[in-house]
Design a protein around this motif. Structure first.
Motif, PDB file in Angstrom:
ATOM      1  N   MET A  12     -11.671 -13.157  17.074  1.00  0.00           N
ATOM      2  CA  MET A  12     -10.620 -12.882  16.121  1.00  0.00           C
ATOM      3  C   MET A  12     -10.684 -11.406  15.710  1.00  0.00           C
ATOM      4  O   MET A  12     -11.751 -10.921  15.346  1.00  0.00           O
ATOM      5  N   THR A  13      -9.573 -10.715  15.784  1.00  0.00           N
ATOM      6  CA  THR A  13      -9.592  -9.286  15.476  1.00  0.00           C
ATOM      7  C   THR A  13      -9.284  -9.049  14.001  1.00  0.00           C
ATOM      8  O   THR A  13      -8.458  -9.738  13.400  1.00  0.00           O
ATOM      9  N   ARG A  14      -9.942  -8.045  13.449  1.00  0.00           N
ATOM     10  CA  ARG A  14      -9.845  -7.771  12.018  1.00  0.00           C
ATOM     11  C   ARG A  14      -9.580  -6.297  11.789  1.00  0.00           C
ATOM     12  O   ARG A  14     -10.075  -5.442  12.529  1.00  0.00           O
ATOM     13  N   ALA A  15      -8.790  -6.014  10.754  1.00  0.00           N
ATOM     14  CA  ALA A  15      -8.520  -4.635  10.330  1.00  0.00           C
ATOM     15  C   ALA A  15      -8.998  -4.439   8.902  1.00  0.00           C
ATOM     16  O   ALA A  15      -9.073  -5.386   8.114  1.00  0.00           O
ATOM     17  N   LEU A  16      -9.310  -3.192   8.582  1.00  0.00           N
ATOM     18  CA  LEU A  16      -9.583  -2.788   7.206  1.00  0.00           C
ATOM     19  C   LEU A  16      -8.494  -1.817   6.779  1.00  0.00           C
ATOM     20  O   LEU A  16      -8.205  -0.850   7.488  1.00  0.00           O
ATOM     21  N   PHE A  17      -7.896  -2.089   5.628  1.00  0.00           N
ATOM     22  CA  PHE A  17      -6.954  -1.164   5.014  1.00  0.00           C
ATOM     23  C   PHE A  17      -7.678  -0.407   3.904  1.00  0.00           C
ATOM     24  O   PHE A  17      -8.264  -1.019   3.003  1.00  0.00           O
ATOM     25  N   ILE A  18      -7.616   0.906   3.940  1.00  0.00           N
ATOM     26  CA  ILE A  18      -8.123   1.757   2.860  1.00  0.00           C
ATOM     27  C   ILE A  18      -6.903   2.424   2.240  1.00  0.00           C
ATOM     28  O   ILE A  18      -6.302   3.326   2.822  1.00  0.00           O
ATOM     29  N   VAL A  19      -6.533   1.949   1.058  1.00  0.00           N
ATOM     30  CA  VAL A  19      -5.255   2.328   0.463  1.00  0.00           C
ATOM     31  C   VAL A  19      -5.423   3.486  -0.526  1.00  0.00           C
ATOM     32  O   VAL A  19      -6.092   3.354  -1.560  1.00  0.00           O
ATOM     33  N   ASP A  20      -4.866   4.632  -0.190  1.00  0.00           N
ATOM     34  CA  ASP A  20      -4.615   5.734  -1.131  1.00  0.00           C
ATOM     35  C   ASP A  20      -5.838   6.189  -1.928  1.00  0.00           C
ATOM     36  O   ASP A  20      -5.741   6.416  -3.141  1.00  0.00           O
ATOM     37  N   VAL A  21      -6.967   6.360  -1.255  1.00  0.00           N
ATOM     38  CA  VAL A  21      -8.160   6.883  -1.945  1.00  0.00           C
ATOM     39  C   VAL A  21      -8.082   8.404  -1.893  1.00  0.00           C
ATOM     40  O   VAL A  21      -8.697   9.063  -1.062  1.00  0.00           O
ATOM     41  N   GLN A  22      -7.282   8.951  -2.797  1.00  0.00           N
ATOM     42  CA  GLN A  22      -6.897  10.361  -2.791  1.00  0.00           C
ATOM     43  C   GLN A  22      -7.280  11.026  -4.104  1.00  0.00           C
ATOM     44  O   GLN A  22      -7.405  10.363  -5.139  1.00  0.00           O
ATOM     45  N   ASN A  23      -7.393  12.333  -4.058  1.00  0.00           N
ATOM     46  CA  ASN A  23      -7.824  13.076  -5.236  1.00  0.00           C
ATOM     47  C   ASN A  23      -6.936  12.855  -6.455  1.00  0.00           C
ATOM     48  O   ASN A  23      -7.433  12.795  -7.585  1.00  0.00           O
ATOM     49  N   ASP A  24      -5.637  12.741  -6.258  1.00  0.00           N
ATOM     50  CA  ASP A  24      -4.759  12.548  -7.412  1.00  0.00           C
ATOM     51  C   ASP A  24      -4.878  11.155  -8.020  1.00  0.00           C
ATOM     52  O   ASP A  24      -4.360  10.931  -9.130  1.00  0.00           O
ATOM     53  N   PHE A  25      -5.533  10.221  -7.319  1.00  0.00           N
ATOM     54  CA  PHE A  25      -5.700   8.867  -7.848  1.00  0.00           C
ATOM     55  C   PHE A  25      -7.133   8.585  -8.306  1.00  0.00           C
ATOM     56  O   PHE A  25      -7.429   7.481  -8.759  1.00  0.00           O
ATOM     57  N   THR A  26      -8.022   9.561  -8.168  1.00  0.00           N
ATOM     58  CA  THR A  26      -9.386   9.399  -8.663  1.00  0.00           C
ATOM     59  C   THR A  26      -9.591  10.333  -9.852  1.00  0.00           C
ATOM     60  O   THR A  26      -8.700  11.103 -10.214  1.00  0.00           O
ATOM     61  N   GLU A  27     -10.734  10.253 -10.482  1.00  0.00           N
ATOM     62  CA  GLU A  27     -10.978  10.961 -11.725  1.00  0.00           C
ATOM     63  C   GLU A  27     -10.626  12.445 -11.615  1.00  0.00           C
ATOM     64  O   GLU A  27     -11.003  13.114 -10.658  1.00  0.00           O
ATOM     65  N   GLY A  28      -9.876  12.946 -12.598  1.00  0.00           N
ATOM     66  CA  GLY A  28      -9.456  14.336 -12.620  1.00  0.00           C
ATOM     67  C   GLY A  28      -8.143  14.608 -11.929  1.00  0.00           C
ATOM     68  O   GLY A  28      -7.618  15.725 -12.001  1.00  0.00           O
ATOM     69  N   GLY A  29      -7.577  13.610 -11.259  1.00  0.00           N
ATOM     70  CA  GLY A  29      -6.316  13.783 -10.551  1.00  0.00           C
ATOM     71  C   GLY A  29      -5.115  13.578 -11.449  1.00  0.00           C
ATOM     72  O   GLY A  29      -5.229  13.156 -12.601  1.00  0.00           O
ATOM     73  N   ALA A  30      -3.936  13.845 -10.910  1.00  0.00           N
ATOM     74  CA  ALA A  30      -2.691  13.739 -11.673  1.00  0.00           C
ATOM     75  C   ALA A  30      -2.470  12.333 -12.216  1.00  0.00           C
ATOM     76  O   ALA A  30      -1.905  12.152 -13.297  1.00  0.00           O
ATOM     77  N   LEU A  31      -2.895  11.331 -11.462  1.00  0.00           N
ATOM     78  CA  LEU A  31      -2.799   9.928 -11.883  1.00  0.00           C
ATOM     79  C   LEU A  31      -4.161   9.261 -11.679  1.00  0.00           C
ATOM     80  O   LEU A  31      -4.262   8.177 -11.109  1.00  0.00           O
ATOM     81  N   GLY A  32      -5.201   9.928 -12.150  1.00  0.00           N
ATOM     82  CA  GLY A  32      -6.557   9.451 -11.926  1.00  0.00           C
ATOM     83  C   GLY A  32      -6.825   8.082 -12.520  1.00  0.00           C
ATOM     84  O   GLY A  32      -6.440   7.793 -13.657  1.00  0.00           O
ATOM     85  N   VAL A  33      -7.481   7.229 -11.740  1.00  0.00           N
ATOM     86  CA  VAL A  33      -7.836   5.876 -12.145  1.00  0.00           C
ATOM     87  C   VAL A  33      -9.339   5.831 -12.433  1.00  0.00           C
ATOM     88  O   VAL A  33     -10.141   6.325 -11.627  1.00  0.00           O
ATOM     89  N   ASP A  34      -9.717   5.247 -13.550  1.00  0.00           N
ATOM     90  CA  ASP A  34     -11.140   5.088 -13.847  1.00  0.00           C
ATOM     91  C   ASP A  34     -11.802   4.257 -12.753  1.00  0.00           C
ATOM     92  O   ASP A  34     -11.294   3.187 -12.389  1.00  0.00           O
ATOM     93  N   GLY A  35     -12.915   4.746 -12.244  1.00  0.00           N
ATOM     94  CA  GLY A  35     -13.612   4.048 -11.173  1.00  0.00           C
ATOM     95  C   GLY A  35     -13.167   4.442  -9.789  1.00  0.00           C
ATOM     96  O   GLY A  35     -13.685   3.923  -8.802  1.00  0.00           O
ATOM     97  N   GLY A  36     -12.242   5.383  -9.696  1.00  0.00           N
ATOM     98  CA  GLY A  36     -11.747   5.784  -8.380  1.00  0.00           C
ATOM     99  C   GLY A  36     -12.811   6.415  -7.506  1.00  0.00           C
ATOM    100  O   GLY A  36     -12.921   6.093  -6.317  1.00  0.00           O
TER     101      GLY A  36
END
Length: 205
Positions: free
Chosen positions: A1-25
């Motif tokens: 059975m084949t499997r994929a991993l999606f890594i969604v939007d782990v970007q600087n603007d969504f992690t701490e200090g970014g324009a839309l930073g998320v806590d725990g990013g």
């Protein structure tokens, strides 16, 4: 059975200090890197997405100077800027496909993105015979939710890796996980990082 991993939007603007930073990013970036160090070989396909918005215009109403934080947002992840880059804590060396989304239009799901060669995510999954998808990234209550729901709609079995996600706010993150579980997604913790798993009963911690 084949499997994929999606890594969604782990970007600087969504992690701490970014324009839309998320806590725990940042912690999510590190936890995904740890997961890949242990399990990358278990995936036939590893897809990482990035918001990649146009610098000119409002990207179809996605950018606003008076955002409602539901359908409109402050400027973020403009193509070619540091904010659109992957978080430095994310090791992308095992990623097989990079997709960009939101070029001139609102886009939340990873399925709305394309590679630089023009491939869609559904094309990639179909070409590799992928039937199972693990989902990680940011944000639980927005792009992770949309990407996972689209994967289910495209006929894949989905697992949400609950210690490899971070949400904007606890209540909508809890609601998103409950919605995903109801839609058929499995909620599982990998134990590969130090970040506690999101809990469908308690929301993001």
């Amino acid at each position: 059975m084949t499997r994929a991993l999606f890594i969604v939007d782990v970007q600087n603007d969504f992690t701490e200090g970014g324009a839309l930073g998320v806590d725990g990013g940042d912690a999510v970036a590190a936890a995904i890197t740890a997961h890949l160090a242990r399990h990358a070989e278990e995936y036939d396909v590893i897809v990482a997405s990035r918001d990649w918005h146009d610098g000119d215009g409002d990207n179809g109403g996605h950018f606003s100077t008076s955002p409602d934080y539901i359908d409109s947002w402050p400027v973020h992840c403009v193509a070619g800027t540091p904010g659109a880059d992957y978080d430095p804590g994310l090791d992308t060396s095992a990623v097989t496909h990079h997709v960009k989304k939101g070029q001139g239009i609102p886009a939340y799901s990873l399925f709305e993105g394309v590679t630089d060669a023009g491939e869609t995510v559904d094309d990639i999954l179909t070409a590799h015979g992928v039937v199972e998808v693990d989902v990680a990234g940011i944000a639980t209550d927005h792009c992770v939710r949309a990407s996972a729901l689209d994967a289910i709609a495209h006929g894949r079995r989905v697992r949400i890796l609950t210690d490899l996600i971070a949400g904007v706010a606890p209540a909508p993150s809890q609601a998103a996980l409950a919605e995903l579980a109801h839609a058929g997604a499995e909620l599982v913790a990998t134990g590969d990082g130090d970040r506690p798993a999101a809990d469908v009963g308690e929301g993001e911690r």
